[in-house]
Design a protein around this motif. Structure first.
Motif, mmCIF file in Angstrom:
data_model
loop_
_atom_site.group_PDB
_atom_site.id
_atom_site.type_symbol
_atom_site.label_atom_id
_atom_site.label_comp_id
_atom_site.label_asym_id
_atom_site.label_seq_id
_atom_site.Cartn_x
_atom_site.Cartn_y
_atom_site.Cartn_z
ATOM 1 N N MET A 1 -30.859 -34.788 3.099
ATOM 2 C CA MET A 1 -30.847 -33.693 4.081
ATOM 3 C C MET A 1 -32.280 -33.188 4.267
ATOM 4 O O MET A 1 -32.951 -32.852 3.292
ATOM 5 N N PRO A 2 -32.775 -33.142 5.512
ATOM 6 C CA PRO A 2 -34.156 -32.706 5.733
ATOM 7 C C PRO A 2 -34.340 -31.231 5.387
ATOM 8 O O PRO A 2 -33.441 -30.415 5.550
ATOM 9 N N LYS A 3 -35.534 -30.905 4.920
ATOM 10 C CA LYS A 3 -35.835 -29.513 4.596
ATOM 11 C C LYS A 3 -36.059 -28.731 5.884
ATOM 12 O O LYS A 3 -36.636 -29.244 6.846
ATOM 13 N N PRO A 4 -35.616 -27.466 5.915
ATOM 14 C CA PRO A 4 -35.827 -26.661 7.125
ATOM 15 C C PRO A 4 -37.307 -26.333 7.311
ATOM 16 O O PRO A 4 -38.066 -26.233 6.343
ATOM 17 N N ALA A 5 -37.715 -26.187 8.566
ATOM 18 C CA ALA A 5 -39.090 -25.792 8.852
ATOM 19 C C ALA A 5 -39.310 -24.364 8.364
ATOM 20 O O ALA A 5 -38.503 -23.474 8.653
ATOM 21 N N ILE A 6 -40.371 -24.138 7.606
ATOM 22 C CA ILE A 6 -40.590 -22.809 7.032
ATOM 23 C C ILE A 6 -41.920 -22.189 7.469
ATOM 24 O O ILE A 6 -42.327 -21.161 6.920
ATOM 25 N N ASN A 7 -42.568 -22.783 8.455
ATOM 26 C CA ASN A 7 -43.820 -22.230 8.954
ATOM 27 C C ASN A 7 -43.674 -21.841 10.419
ATOM 28 O O ASN A 7 -42.914 -22.475 11.166
ATOM 29 N N PRO A 61 -39.522 -21.655 14.506
ATOM 30 C CA PRO A 61 -38.590 -22.729 14.839
ATOM 31 C C PRO A 61 -37.208 -22.559 14.228
ATOM 32 O O PRO A 61 -36.236 -23.103 14.737
ATOM 33 N N THR A 62 -37.119 -21.804 13.122
ATOM 34 C CA THR A 62 -35.856 -21.640 12.405
ATOM 35 C C THR A 62 -35.792 -20.244 11.789
ATOM 36 O O THR A 62 -36.811 -19.557 11.658
ATOM 37 N N LYS A 63 -34.595 -19.854 11.390
ATOM 38 C CA LYS A 63 -34.467 -18.582 10.672
ATOM 39 C C LYS A 63 -35.145 -18.680 9.306
ATOM 40 O O LYS A 63 -35.632 -17.671 8.778
ATOM 41 N N GLU A 64 -35.175 -19.884 8.741
ATOM 42 C CA GLU A 64 -35.855 -20.069 7.451
ATOM 43 C C GLU A 64 -37.353 -19.788 7.566
ATOM 44 O O GLU A 64 -37.977 -19.275 6.627
ATOM 45 N N ALA A 65 -37.935 -20.123 8.720
ATOM 46 C CA ALA A 65 -39.358 -19.843 8.932
ATOM 47 C C ALA A 65 -39.607 -18.335 8.959
ATOM 48 O O ALA A 65 -40.642 -17.859 8.483
ATOM 49 N N ILE A 66 -38.655 -17.590 9.502
ATOM 50 C CA ILE A 66 -38.789 -16.129 9.516
ATOM 51 C C ILE A 66 -38.664 -15.584 8.104
ATOM 52 O O ILE A 66 -39.444 -14.721 7.679
ATOM 53 N N LEU A 67 -37.699 -16.081 7.363
ATOM 54 C CA LEU A 67 -37.539 -15.663 5.964
ATOM 55 C C LEU A 67 -38.807 -15.937 5.165
ATOM 56 O O LEU A 67 -39.287 -15.079 4.409
ATOM 57 N N ALA A 68 -39.330 -17.136 5.310
ATOM 58 C CA ALA A 68 -40.522 -17.514 4.551
ATOM 59 C C ALA A 68 -41.703 -16.627 4.914
ATOM 60 O O ALA A 68 -42.488 -16.231 4.043
ATOM 61 N N LEU A 125 -33.656 -20.474 -2.017
ATOM 62 C CA LEU A 125 -33.081 -21.358 -1.003
ATOM 63 C C LEU A 125 -34.131 -22.079 -0.177
ATOM 64 O O LEU A 125 -33.792 -22.981 0.591
ATOM 65 N N LEU A 126 -35.386 -21.685 -0.328
ATOM 66 C CA LEU A 126 -36.454 -22.230 0.510
ATOM 67 C C LEU A 126 -37.399 -23.114 -0.297
ATOM 68 O O LEU A 126 -37.632 -22.856 -1.481
ATOM 69 N N PRO A 127 -37.963 -24.135 0.332
ATOM 70 C CA PRO A 127 -38.904 -25.028 -0.363
ATOM 71 C C PRO A 127 -40.304 -24.429 -0.438
ATOM 72 O O PRO A 127 -41.257 -24.922 0.181
ATOM 73 N N THR A 132 -44.914 -20.073 -4.606
ATOM 74 C CA THR A 132 -44.482 -19.155 -5.661
ATOM 75 C C THR A 132 -45.351 -19.299 -6.900
ATOM 76 O O THR A 132 -45.787 -18.296 -7.494
ATOM 77 N N GLU A 133 -45.618 -20.527 -7.298
ATOM 78 C CA GLU A 133 -46.433 -20.760 -8.483
ATOM 79 C C GLU A 133 -47.866 -20.273 -8.278
ATOM 80 O O GLU A 133 -48.481 -19.723 -9.198
ATOM 81 N N THR A 134 -48.385 -20.455 -7.083
ATOM 82 C CA THR A 134 -49.737 -19.965 -6.784
ATOM 83 C C THR A 134 -49.801 -18.448 -6.916
ATOM 84 O O THR A 134 -50.745 -17.896 -7.498
#
Length: 207
Positions: A1-7, A61-68, A125-127, A132-134
């Motif tokens: 399953m492709p990862k959602p766009a997060i930018n 592009p996605t709701k995940e990008a807004i979350l990120a 839920l996000l890649p 996070t580590e940074t």
């Protein structure tokens, strides 16, 4: 399953575009505060922001990008406050320096607690593991700089322990819906000062 766009598709350069970009993020934040992730979708965000769905998709592009992007913004605020407190703490006495670092962490959680809880869950839920580590490393570095300036042994190790200790306590308070910042601050302070083996004393109250 492709990862959602997060930018974001693009970052605004003009004042009007920046205002729309910020409007989308604030609308998204308010939806998360009131309805959590269950109510979070691009149509609801566009309606809340008072713009068309097409205008929203020009930037995200996605709701995940807004979350990120919300997570990044909240993290940047936290890191900025931590670094500012650390810079001042290198020339202040140790106890006020530690207090300032603790206050920065608590403000991050309790300034908008419902939003913080939703974003903390969204992180899993996000890649964004690398981001996070940074962030964790940057926070540890800020704490270590204060400890080193005050002669604390093995400041890097102590900073890692203290970052984990304080985040655990603050995140737990958020999970249980705690809003009493003074009570949380006192508990975290006891734990941190106890770890460092320094007298806690009484902190000066803000005027």
């Amino acid at each position: 399953m492709p990862k959602p766009a997060i930018n974001p598709r693009k970052r605004p350069r003009q004042t009007r575009s920046a205002a729309t970009f910020d409007l989308v993020l604030e609308a998204a934040a308010r939806i998360l505060e009131r309805g959590g992730l269950a109510a979070f979708n691009t149509n609801a965000i566009a309606e809340k922001a008072g713009i068309s769905i097409g205008s929203l998709y020009q930037y995200f592009p996605t709701k995940e990008a807004i979350l990120a992007e919300l997570i990044r913004r909240k993290r940047n605020i936290l890191l900025g406050h931590m670094q500012a407190a650390a810079q001042q703490g290198q020339s202040a006495r140790l106890a006020p320096a530690i207090d300032a670092l603790i206050d920065a962490g608590i403000a991050h959680q309790l300034s908008r607690p419902n939003l913080a809880r939703s974003l903390e869950y969204a992180e899993s839920l996000l890649p964004i593991t690398t981001e996070t580590e940074t962030l964790k490393q940057q926070i540890v570095h800020a704490i270590a700089s204060v400890l080193a300036a005050h002669g604390i042994a093995d400041p890097a190790l102590a900073a890692r322990d203290l970052a984990a200790l304080t985040r655990g306590m603050i995140d737990s308070a958020g999970l249980f819906g705690e809003t009493d910042a003074a009570s949380l601050r006192n508990r975290v302070r006891r734990a941190v000062f106890g770890y460092l083996g320094i007298p806690q004393g009484k902190r000066r109250q803000a005027v």
